[in-house]
Design a protein around this motif. Structure first.
Motif, PDB file in Angstrom:
ATOM      1  N   VAL A   1      28.728  47.479 -67.768  1.00 44.31           N
ATOM      2  CA  VAL A   1      28.742  46.104 -68.271  1.00 44.31           C
ATOM      3  C   VAL A   1      30.034  45.860 -69.056  1.00 44.31           C
ATOM      4  O   VAL A   1      30.698  44.837 -68.862  1.00 44.31           O
ATOM      5  CB  VAL A   1      27.508  45.808 -69.151  1.00 44.31           C
ATOM      6  N   LEU A   2      30.405  46.783 -69.926  1.00 40.28           N
ATOM      7  CA  LEU A   2      31.617  46.614 -70.727  1.00 40.28           C
ATOM      8  C   LEU A   2      32.852  46.490 -69.838  1.00 40.28           C
ATOM      9  O   LEU A   2      33.689  45.607 -70.049  1.00 40.28           O
ATOM     10  CB  LEU A   2      31.787  47.789 -71.701  1.00 40.28           C
ATOM     11  N   LYS A   3      32.973  47.358 -68.839  1.00 36.31           N
ATOM     12  CA  LYS A   3      34.135  47.305 -67.948  1.00 36.31           C
ATOM     13  C   LYS A   3      34.180  45.990 -67.181  1.00 36.31           C
ATOM     14  O   LYS A   3      35.229  45.356 -67.079  1.00 36.31           O
ATOM     15  CB  LYS A   3      34.135  48.481 -66.982  1.00 36.31           C
ATOM     16  N   ILE A   4      33.046  45.579 -66.650  1.00 36.17           N
ATOM     17  CA  ILE A   4      32.992  44.326 -65.895  1.00 36.17           C
ATOM     18  C   ILE A   4      33.362  43.145 -66.780  1.00 36.17           C
ATOM     19  O   ILE A   4      34.141  42.269 -66.379  1.00 36.17           O
ATOM     20  CB  ILE A   4      31.600  44.144 -65.251  1.00 36.17           C
ATOM     21  N   LEU A   5      32.832  43.101 -68.003  1.00 33.68           N
ATOM     22  CA  LEU A   5      33.146  41.989 -68.905  1.00 33.68           C
ATOM     23  C   LEU A   5      34.629  41.965 -69.288  1.00 33.68           C
ATOM     24  O   LEU A   5      35.244  40.891 -69.328  1.00 33.68           O
ATOM     25  CB  LEU A   5      32.272  42.048 -70.159  1.00 33.68           C
ATOM     26  N   VAL A   6      35.198  43.119 -69.576  1.00 40.30           N
ATOM     27  CA  VAL A   6      36.626  43.159 -69.923  1.00 40.30           C
ATOM     28  C   VAL A   6      37.469  42.719 -68.730  1.00 40.30           C
ATOM     29  O   VAL A   6      38.381  41.890 -68.873  1.00 40.30           O
ATOM     30  CB  VAL A   6      37.045  44.560 -70.418  1.00 40.30           C
TER      31      VAL A   6
ATOM     32  N   ALA B   1      35.501  51.771 -78.271  1.00 39.70           N
ATOM     33  CA  ALA B   1      35.585  52.370 -79.608  1.00 39.70           C
ATOM     34  C   ALA B   1      34.672  51.633 -80.577  1.00 39.70           C
ATOM     35  O   ALA B   1      33.987  52.253 -81.396  1.00 39.70           O
ATOM     36  CB  ALA B   1      37.031  52.352 -80.107  1.00 39.70           C
ATOM     37  N   ARG B   2      34.632  50.311 -80.479  1.00 42.76           N
ATOM     38  CA  ARG B   2      33.736  49.528 -81.346  1.00 42.76           C
ATOM     39  C   ARG B   2      32.284  49.856 -81.031  1.00 42.76           C
ATOM     40  O   ARG B   2      31.462  50.025 -81.922  1.00 42.76           O
ATOM     41  CB  ARG B   2      34.020  48.033 -81.162  1.00 42.76           C
ATOM     42  N   GLU B   3      31.975  49.990 -79.755  1.00 40.70           N
ATOM     43  CA  GLU B   3      30.605  50.305 -79.330  1.00 40.70           C
ATOM     44  C   GLU B   3      30.193  51.698 -79.805  1.00 40.70           C
ATOM     45  O   GLU B   3      29.033  51.929 -80.129  1.00 40.70           O
ATOM     46  CB  GLU B   3      30.511  50.207 -77.802  1.00 40.70           C
ATOM     47  N   ALA B   4      31.156  52.624 -79.864  1.00 44.32           N
ATOM     48  CA  ALA B   4      30.856  53.993 -80.307  1.00 44.32           C
ATOM     49  C   ALA B   4      30.502  54.037 -81.802  1.00 44.32           C
ATOM     50  O   ALA B   4      29.726  54.886 -82.234  1.00 44.32           O
ATOM     51  CB  ALA B   4      32.046  54.912 -80.025  1.00 44.32           C
TER      52      ALA B   4
ATOM     53  N   HIS C   1      32.533  43.405 -78.769  1.00 49.18           N
ATOM     54  CA  HIS C   1      33.667  42.639 -79.270  1.00 49.18           C
ATOM     55  C   HIS C   1      34.790  43.552 -79.735  1.00 49.18           C
ATOM     56  O   HIS C   1      34.572  44.732 -79.999  1.00 49.18           O
ATOM     57  CB  HIS C   1      33.240  41.706 -80.396  1.00 49.18           C
ATOM     58  N   ALA C   2      35.984  42.936 -79.816  1.00 45.86           N
ATOM     59  CA  ALA C   2      37.156  43.652 -80.305  1.00 45.86           C
ATOM     60  C   ALA C   2      38.206  42.646 -80.736  1.00 45.86           C
ATOM     61  O   ALA C   2      38.235  41.518 -80.244  1.00 45.86           O
ATOM     62  CB  ALA C   2      37.734  44.558 -79.214  1.00 45.86           C
ATOM     63  N   LYS C   3      39.027  43.091 -81.648  1.00 47.99           N
ATOM     64  CA  LYS C   3      40.201  42.316 -82.040  1.00 47.99           C
ATOM     65  C   LYS C   3      41.401  43.002 -81.403  1.00 47.99           C
ATOM     66  O   LYS C   3      41.531  44.221 -81.473  1.00 47.99           O
ATOM     67  CB  LYS C   3      40.339  42.275 -83.555  1.00 47.99           C
ATOM     68  N   CYS C   4      42.242  42.200 -80.760  1.00 53.98           N
ATOM     69  CA  CYS C   4      43.402  42.794 -80.094  1.00 53.98           C
ATOM     70  C   CYS C   4      44.580  41.823 -80.091  1.00 53.98           C
ATOM     71  O   CYS C   4      44.399  40.606 -80.115  1.00 53.98           O
ATOM     72  CB  CYS C   4      43.043  43.237 -78.684  1.00 53.98           C
ATOM     73  N   ASP C   5      45.745  42.397 -80.047  1.00 50.55           N
ATOM     74  CA  ASP C   5      46.987  41.622 -80.091  1.00 50.55           C
ATOM     75  C   ASP C   5      47.236  40.830 -78.810  1.00 50.55           C
ATOM     76  O   ASP C   5      48.077  39.947 -78.792  1.00 50.55           O
ATOM     77  CB  ASP C   5      48.186  42.550 -80.328  1.00 50.55           C
ATOM     78  N   HIS C   6      46.529  41.134 -77.749  1.00 45.32           N
ATOM     79  CA  HIS C   6      46.811  40.541 -76.446  1.00 45.32           C
ATOM     80  C   HIS C   6      46.171  39.171 -76.231  1.00 45.32           C
ATOM     81  O   HIS C   6      46.355  38.578 -75.170  1.00 45.32           O
ATOM     82  CB  HIS C   6      46.381  41.494 -75.329  1.00 45.32           C
ATOM     83  N   VAL C   7      45.398  38.684 -77.195  1.00 48.20           N
ATOM     84  CA  VAL C   7      44.783  37.366 -77.047  1.00 48.20           C
ATOM     85  C   VAL C   7      45.311  36.436 -78.145  1.00 48.20           C
ATOM     86  O   VAL C   7      45.369  36.809 -79.310  1.00 48.20           O
ATOM     87  CB  VAL C   7      43.233  37.432 -77.085  1.00 48.20           C
ATOM     88  N   PRO C   8      45.711  35.230 -77.761  1.00 46.62           N
ATOM     89  CA  PRO C   8      46.266  34.294 -78.748  1.00 46.62           C
ATOM     90  C   PRO C   8      45.202  33.591 -79.582  1.00 46.62           C
ATOM     91  O   PRO C   8      45.472  33.100 -80.673  1.00 46.62           O
ATOM     92  CB  PRO C   8      47.019  33.290 -77.881  1.00 46.62           C
ATOM     93  N   GLU C   9      43.996  33.512 -79.045  1.00 49.48           N
ATOM     94  CA  GLU C   9      42.866  32.872 -79.726  1.00 49.48           C
ATOM     95  C   GLU C   9      41.584  33.461 -79.158  1.00 49.48           C
ATOM     96  O   GLU C   9      41.620  34.232 -78.202  1.00 49.48           O
ATOM     97  CB  GLU C   9      42.911  31.361 -79.529  1.00 49.48           C
TER      98      GLU C   9
END
Length: 152
Positions: free
Chosen positions: A24-29, A50-53, A67-75
């Motif tokens: 599920v995580l891979k498909i959603l990402v 890592a968050r899920e772990a 969920h995750a916070k990452c530099d690759h998304v502007p919003e």
């Protein structure tokens, strides 16, 4: 916060049948990265894993919010899927997850990130059933939009 404002038809999968949380995580990402043209899906998947772990993002009542916070998304960007058969996310109530929202946000958007998590966590059992029953992404988004009518 209106969840529907952070989703698109290309970021919703209905009727997904997979056996594991990791799938599920891979498909959603992959879905979010394709829908929103987000680079580096492998890095993002590692952040989500890592968050899920640290602690399951299965919040109970058949709902999960990886969920995750990452530099690759502007919003804030979201993707979601319905899982009619349910998937074990190790939720506190031991119920299988039937609706999963992936939430990605930039590191600087702590307030928006928390508001989005809060909005998802308030999905009622009745609304969850309607969303899981949606046959198409359009049906899913229309249902979500109706439920959020008037919210800002």
């Amino acid at each position: 916060m209106r969840l529907v404002d952070h989703l698109s038809h290309n970021a919703v999968l209905t009727g997904l049948h997979v056996p594991s949380r990791d799938e599920v995580l891979k498909i959603l990402v992959d879905l979010a990265c394709a829908a929103w043209s987000i680079p580096h899906p492998g890095e993002i998947l590692e952040l989500v894993r890592a968050r899920e772990a640290k602690m399951s993002t299965g919040i109970g009542h058949s709902l999960a919010v990886p969920h995750a916070k990452c530099d690759h998304v502007p919003e804030i960007r979201m993707a979601c899927c319905t899982l009619p058969d349910g998937v074990d996310f190790r939720s506190p109530d031991k119920k299988p997850v039937r609706l999963a929202f992936l939430l990605l946000s930039p590191p600087t958007s702590a307030g928006s990130h928390v508001r989005a998590l809060s909005a998802i966590s308030r999905i009622s059992p009745d609304l969850l059933e309607e969303l899981v029953s949606a046959n198409t992404p359009s049906d899913f988004l229309a249902c979500l939009d109706r439920s959020e009518f008037g919210k800002t």
